[in-house]
Scaffold this motif. Sequence first.
Motif, PDB file in Angstrom:
ATOM      1  N   MET A   1     -10.374  -0.442   2.940  1.00 35.33           N
ATOM      2  CA  MET A   1     -10.864  -1.379   1.961  1.00 35.33           C
ATOM      3  C   MET A   1     -10.640  -0.861   0.535  1.00 35.33           C
ATOM      4  O   MET A   1     -10.260  -1.621  -0.340  1.00 35.33           O
ATOM      5  CB  MET A   1     -12.352  -1.632   2.237  1.00 35.33           C
ATOM      6  CG  MET A   1     -12.925  -2.702   1.380  1.00 35.33           C
ATOM      7  SD  MET A   1     -12.180  -4.241   1.873  1.00 35.33           S
ATOM      8  CE  MET A   1     -13.350  -5.359   1.286  1.00 35.33           C
ATOM      9  N   LYS A   2     -10.874   0.464   0.351  1.00 29.10           N
ATOM     10  CA  LYS A   2     -10.665   1.049  -0.967  1.00 29.10           C
ATOM     11  C   LYS A   2      -9.191   1.032  -1.332  1.00 29.10           C
ATOM     12  O   LYS A   2      -8.827   0.888  -2.485  1.00 29.10           O
ATOM     13  CB  LYS A   2     -11.182   2.487  -1.000  1.00 29.10           C
ATOM     14  CG  LYS A   2     -12.681   2.587  -0.945  1.00 29.10           C
ATOM     15  CD  LYS A   2     -13.101   4.034  -1.028  1.00 29.10           C
ATOM     16  CE  LYS A   2     -14.602   4.158  -0.885  1.00 29.10           C
ATOM     17  NZ  LYS A   2     -15.023   5.563  -0.971  1.00 29.10           N
ATOM     18  N   ARG A   3      -8.358   1.178  -0.331  1.00 34.24           N
ATOM     19  CA  ARG A   3      -6.917   1.199  -0.564  1.00 34.24           C
ATOM     20  C   ARG A   3      -6.421  -0.174  -1.034  1.00 34.24           C
ATOM     21  O   ARG A   3      -5.592  -0.268  -1.935  1.00 34.24           O
ATOM     22  CB  ARG A   3      -6.225   1.606   0.734  1.00 34.24           C
ATOM     23  CG  ARG A   3      -4.778   1.845   0.576  1.00 34.24           C
ATOM     24  CD  ARG A   3      -4.221   2.387   1.849  1.00 34.24           C
ATOM     25  NE  ARG A   3      -2.815   2.671   1.671  1.00 34.24           N
ATOM     26  CZ  ARG A   3      -2.059   3.217   2.554  1.00 34.24           C
ATOM     27  NH1 ARG A   3      -2.564   3.574   3.718  1.00 34.24           N
ATOM     28  NH2 ARG A   3      -0.803   3.432   2.317  1.00 34.24           N
ATOM     29  N   ILE A   4      -6.919  -1.235  -0.458  1.00 34.34           N
ATOM     30  CA  ILE A   4      -6.531  -2.597  -0.854  1.00 34.34           C
ATOM     31  C   ILE A   4      -7.006  -2.886  -2.275  1.00 34.34           C
ATOM     32  O   ILE A   4      -6.278  -3.471  -3.069  1.00 34.34           O
ATOM     33  CB  ILE A   4      -7.105  -3.633   0.148  1.00 34.34           C
ATOM     34  CG1 ILE A   4      -6.443  -3.450   1.514  1.00 34.34           C
ATOM     35  CG2 ILE A   4      -6.887  -5.047  -0.365  1.00 34.34           C
ATOM     36  CD1 ILE A   4      -7.032  -4.311   2.599  1.00 34.34           C
ATOM     37  N   ALA A   5      -8.213  -2.457  -2.610  1.00 41.26           N
ATOM     38  CA  ALA A   5      -8.732  -2.667  -3.965  1.00 41.26           C
ATOM     39  C   ALA A   5      -7.900  -1.895  -4.986  1.00 41.26           C
ATOM     40  O   ALA A   5      -7.615  -2.400  -6.085  1.00 41.26           O
ATOM     41  CB  ALA A   5     -10.195  -2.243  -4.030  1.00 41.26           C
ATOM     42  N   ALA A   6      -7.478  -0.681  -4.656  1.00 40.07           N
ATOM     43  CA  ALA A   6      -6.668   0.120  -5.573  1.00 40.07           C
ATOM     44  C   ALA A   6      -5.298  -0.509  -5.770  1.00 40.07           C
ATOM     45  O   ALA A   6      -4.782  -0.571  -6.899  1.00 40.07           O
ATOM     46  CB  ALA A   6      -6.535   1.547  -5.046  1.00 40.07           C
ATOM     47  N   ILE A   7      -4.681  -0.986  -4.721  1.00 38.85           N
ATOM     48  CA  ILE A   7      -3.368  -1.634  -4.817  1.00 38.85           C
ATOM     49  C   ILE A   7      -3.475  -2.916  -5.638  1.00 38.85           C
ATOM     50  O   ILE A   7      -2.618  -3.204  -6.474  1.00 38.85           O
ATOM     51  CB  ILE A   7      -2.791  -1.897  -3.407  1.00 38.85           C
ATOM     52  CG1 ILE A   7      -2.444  -0.569  -2.737  1.00 38.85           C
ATOM     53  CG2 ILE A   7      -1.561  -2.802  -3.485  1.00 38.85           C
ATOM     54  CD1 ILE A   7      -2.017  -0.695  -1.296  1.00 38.85           C
ATOM     55  N   THR A   8      -4.508  -3.694  -5.419  1.00 40.81           N
ATOM     56  CA  THR A   8      -4.728  -4.925  -6.173  1.00 40.81           C
ATOM     57  C   THR A   8      -4.913  -4.610  -7.654  1.00 40.81           C
ATOM     58  O   THR A   8      -4.367  -5.307  -8.523  1.00 40.81           O
ATOM     59  CB  THR A   8      -5.957  -5.680  -5.637  1.00 40.81           C
ATOM     60  OG1 THR A   8      -5.797  -5.908  -4.247  1.00 40.81           O
ATOM     61  CG2 THR A   8      -6.137  -7.003  -6.354  1.00 40.81           C
ATOM     62  N   LEU A   9      -5.663  -3.569  -7.967  1.00 39.58           N
ATOM     63  CA  LEU A   9      -5.883  -3.170  -9.349  1.00 39.58           C
ATOM     64  C   LEU A   9      -4.575  -2.717 -10.011  1.00 39.58           C
ATOM     65  O   LEU A   9      -4.282  -3.089 -11.155  1.00 39.58           O
ATOM     66  CB  LEU A   9      -6.921  -2.040  -9.412  1.00 39.58           C
ATOM     67  CG  LEU A   9      -7.306  -1.566 -10.808  1.00 39.58           C
ATOM     68  CD1 LEU A   9      -7.971  -2.703 -11.581  1.00 39.58           C
ATOM     69  CD2 LEU A   9      -8.232  -0.379 -10.712  1.00 39.58           C
ATOM     70  N   ILE A  10      -3.763  -1.981  -9.298  1.00 30.41           N
ATOM     71  CA  ILE A  10      -2.480  -1.520  -9.845  1.00 30.41           C
ATOM     72  C   ILE A  10      -1.541  -2.695 -10.080  1.00 30.41           C
ATOM     73  O   ILE A  10      -0.890  -2.792 -11.126  1.00 30.41           O
ATOM     74  CB  ILE A  10      -1.837  -0.474  -8.909  1.00 30.41           C
ATOM     75  CG1 ILE A  10      -2.659   0.814  -8.939  1.00 30.41           C
ATOM     76  CG2 ILE A  10      -0.390  -0.204  -9.290  1.00 30.41           C
ATOM     77  CD1 ILE A  10      -2.242   1.837  -7.911  1.00 30.41           C
TER      78      ILE A  10
END
Length: 117
Positions: A1-10
């Motif tokens: 879940m944290k990985r998806i949020a980080a990719i979305t933010l980038i």
Amino acid sequence: MKRIAAITLIISGFFFLTFTSGCKKPEETKAIITVKYTTDTTQVVPFAHVRLEKYDVNVEGQCDAEGNFEHIFELEAILDVHAWLDTSQTGTTTEMYGETTIRLEPGKTVNKTVFIN
């Protein structure tokens, strides 16, 4: 879940930077020429003819009722300014002429006065 949020933010940061910095509006370089009489420097000459020229630049026009002529240029330049009053239509043959030089600076409005007599 944290990985998806980080990719979305980038990805959203990438799109934000791409779309906000890519469309920079070019700055206007504007020349305002005011034509006045030499005999009375407080009196403007309405509807005088003005020519800005140098090499391949040749802009010609007519002042407004307040004695001002405006033109927007893309680049900076040093131009010769010629101003004259056409009195042939009024029945008099008095010729009035004046000239000066204007230096255009990028992104600025430059005012210059031409005195005719």
